[in-house]
Design a protein around this motif. Structure first.
Motif, PDB file in Angstrom:
ATOM      1  N   PRO A 131       0.826  -1.211   0.000  1.00 13.60           N
ATOM      2  CA  PRO A 131       0.000   0.000   0.000  1.00 13.60           C
ATOM      3  C   PRO A 131       0.860   1.261   0.000  1.00 13.60           C
ATOM      4  N   ASP A 132       0.279   2.366  -0.476  1.00 15.76           N
ATOM      5  CA  ASP A 132       0.948   3.660  -0.348  1.00 15.76           C
ATOM      6  C   ASP A 132       0.791   4.176   1.076  1.00 15.76           C
ATOM      7  N   ILE A 133      -0.415   3.889   1.628  1.00 16.82           N
ATOM      8  CA  ILE A 133      -0.707   4.325   3.006  1.00 16.82           C
ATOM      9  C   ILE A 133      -1.210   3.114   3.780  1.00 16.82           C
ATOM     10  N   CYS A 134      -0.729   2.950   5.012  1.00 12.87           N
ATOM     11  CA  CYS A 134      -1.252   1.883   5.880  1.00 12.87           C
ATOM     12  C   CYS A 134      -1.725   2.528   7.180  1.00 12.87           C
ATOM     13  N   VAL A 135      -3.015   2.354   7.478  1.00 12.91           N
ATOM     14  CA  VAL A 135      -3.579   2.863   8.737  1.00 12.91           C
ATOM     15  C   VAL A 135      -3.610   1.699   9.714  1.00 12.91           C
ATOM     16  N   CYS A 136      -3.097   1.893  10.919  1.00 10.93           N
ATOM     17  CA  CYS A 136      -3.238   0.843  11.938  1.00 10.93           C
ATOM     18  C   CYS A 136      -4.003   1.422  13.126  1.00 10.93           C
ATOM     19  N   THR A 137      -5.162   0.826  13.399  1.00  4.13           N
ATOM     20  CA  THR A 137      -6.071   1.357  14.424  1.00  4.13           C
ATOM     21  C   THR A 137      -5.582   1.059  15.838  1.00  4.13           C
TER      22      THR A 137
END
Ligand SMILES: [Zn+2]
Length: 459
Positions: A131-137
């Motif tokens: 991914p270009d962006i990875c969000v981790c909650t």
């Protein structure tokens, strides 16, 4: 043409056909087309054309909610994108979502994809498409038979995410905020709020010692479990400063104020508890990073009909029946729901149907998680009854008794349908039905029977 190209093209045609059949039959989008492709070409994803911007949302809790919120705002603002809502978080769902934006020639016309990705699939998915962006909650211990441990999950994320991926991380989670330490990163978080002043006696805390120098961490405040803000008294290790930081929450006006790199903004408060607010803040941070303005985001969120949260309330006579998504084997999510129920103060019965439905086929479930969930919150005067259903009901009963809930208030139903007659309707104003994704259909049936019984007894 190479054999791998022939296999990829053939699998693509079959998957497209599966997608068309699904559409013709009026079925919901699913991972089936992706599964079809994967059966003929196991590395199908690695051959697909990547969208211009690819976002993965991962973490123990809240990834689907963050994708749903993000998708709603993108749609309202006429963005072209794809998502895997309702398809799961595995490679099949990613292929299905991307295939929906791929022409017969195999050319992608997908500008943006926002996809929920189960952290356990990291070794299978990231090496094929980064991914270009990875969000981790957030990262908590969860489902030990699937996720092993939080250390294992952290390790597979660090090993498989590219060094070029921009990370959007929960700054209030010491484990999450230290993922991929060399990568470009943005943090979201919340300052200490008035509701954080109460002591939450959570059983588990997945980090308590500095991983650099083994000194016990000092928490400035604990929000729940290991979430909050902490520092090591001996070295520089600690919580980072949040780039997107909730400064205050107004639960009466249903809004909150957040500091962003562009200034302070007010957003509508969509959820009922703090975990819901984290999901909303993660989505806002992502949307802002994708180029949307605070006004665009706020306006769209304010128009949401279904507020986030797994709670769905229906009226039956003068009672309320609340369907409540509460994944089994997930101690932190269960603890948050139990705390929420106790905090409502309404006389209620809590029906536990969030057992592992696969247990009906194989006795596979590791019940250790029951002892990591804070059942003690249910030992509260407003919780008049706890009813456990399913093959594991006696495990739940033991846990409830250990939490100090009186034996006379705990009921068991080996046959799940029997919970309908076990609920003491006359003694409560509200009945919570806790279910997991796997037990959702059965719980919906039970809810209907329960509502009929309530209405019948009211006549
Ligand atoms: Zn240290």
């Amino acid at each position: 043409m190479k054999i791998t190209d022939i296999r990829f093209c053939g699998a693509g045609v079959l998957a497209k056909n599966a997608m068309n059949i699904q559409k013709l039959l009026g079925k919901k989008k699913s991972g089936i087309p992706g599964r079809t492709a994967g059966q003929f070409c196991p590395d199908f994803l690695s051959h697909m054309e990547k969208p211009e911007t690819l976002v993965y949302v991962t973490g123990t809790n809240g990834k689907e909610e963050v994708v749903e919120l993000t998708a709603k705002v993108l749609k309202d603002n006429n963005y072209e994108f794809t998502d895997n809502i309702g398809m799961g978080g595995d490679g099949d769902s990613i292929i299905s979502a991307l295939l929906g934006k791929t022409g017969i020639s195999g050319k992608s016309n997908c500008k943006l994809a926002v996809l929920a990705v189960d952290e356990r699939y990291a070794p299978l998915i990231y090496p094929q498409m980064q991914p270009d962006i990875c969000v981790c909650t957030n990262l908590f211990r969860n489902a030990p038979d699937w996720n092993v441990s939080v250390d294992f999950i952290t390790d597979i994320l660090n090993t498989n995410i590219s060094n070029h991926t921009k990370m959007i991380l929960n700054g209030d989670d010491l484990i999450t905020s230290h993922l991929k330490p060399e990568n470009e990163r943005i943090y979201f978080g919340m300052e200490k709020l008035p509701e954080d002043s109460g002591l939450r006696p959570n059983i588990i805390q997945d980090i308590s010692v500095c991983p650099k120098c083994d000194t016990k961490l000092e928490y400035d405040f604990v929000r729940y479990n290991h979430l909050g803000r902490a520092h090591c008294p001996k070295c520089e290790y600690g919580s980072p400063e949040a780039d997107y930081d909730v400064l205050s929450v107004d639960r009466e006006q249903n809004c909150f104020t957040m500091r962003t790199p562009e200034g302070r903004n007010v957003y509508p408060l969509l959820g009922k508890n703090t975990a819901d607010l984290y999901h909303e803040v993660a989505a806002i941070t992502l949307l802002h990073q994708l180029g949307l303005t605070a006004e665009q985001i706020s306006k769209s969120l304010a128009s949401m009909e279904n507020k986030i949260s797994g709670y769905k309330t229906e009226k039956a006579g003068n009672k309320e029946v609340v369907m409540c998504l509460t994944k089994g084997k997930n101690p932190v999510e269960n603890s948050r729901i139990f705390e929420f129920i106790a905090g409502q103060g309404t006389d209620c019965a809590v029906v536990l149907l969030n057992y592992d439905y696969q247990d009906d086929l194989h006795f596979s479930e590791n019940m250790a998680w029951l002892y990591e969930a804070d059942y003690e919150f249910l030992n509260n005067a407003c919780v008049r009854q706890v009813v456990a259903g399913g093959k594991r009901c006696y495990d739940y009963q033991v846990r409830a008794l250990l939490a100090g809930i009186p034996e006379s208030q705990v009921e068991c139903a080996l046959n799940v349908e029997d919970v309908v007659k076990l609920v003491n309707i006359s003694e409560v104003d509200r009945i919570y039905l806790l279910y997991s994704e796997g037990t959702r259909p059965k719980t919906a049936e039970i809810k209907e029977h329960l509502m009929k019984r309530i209405e019948k007894e009211a006549d």
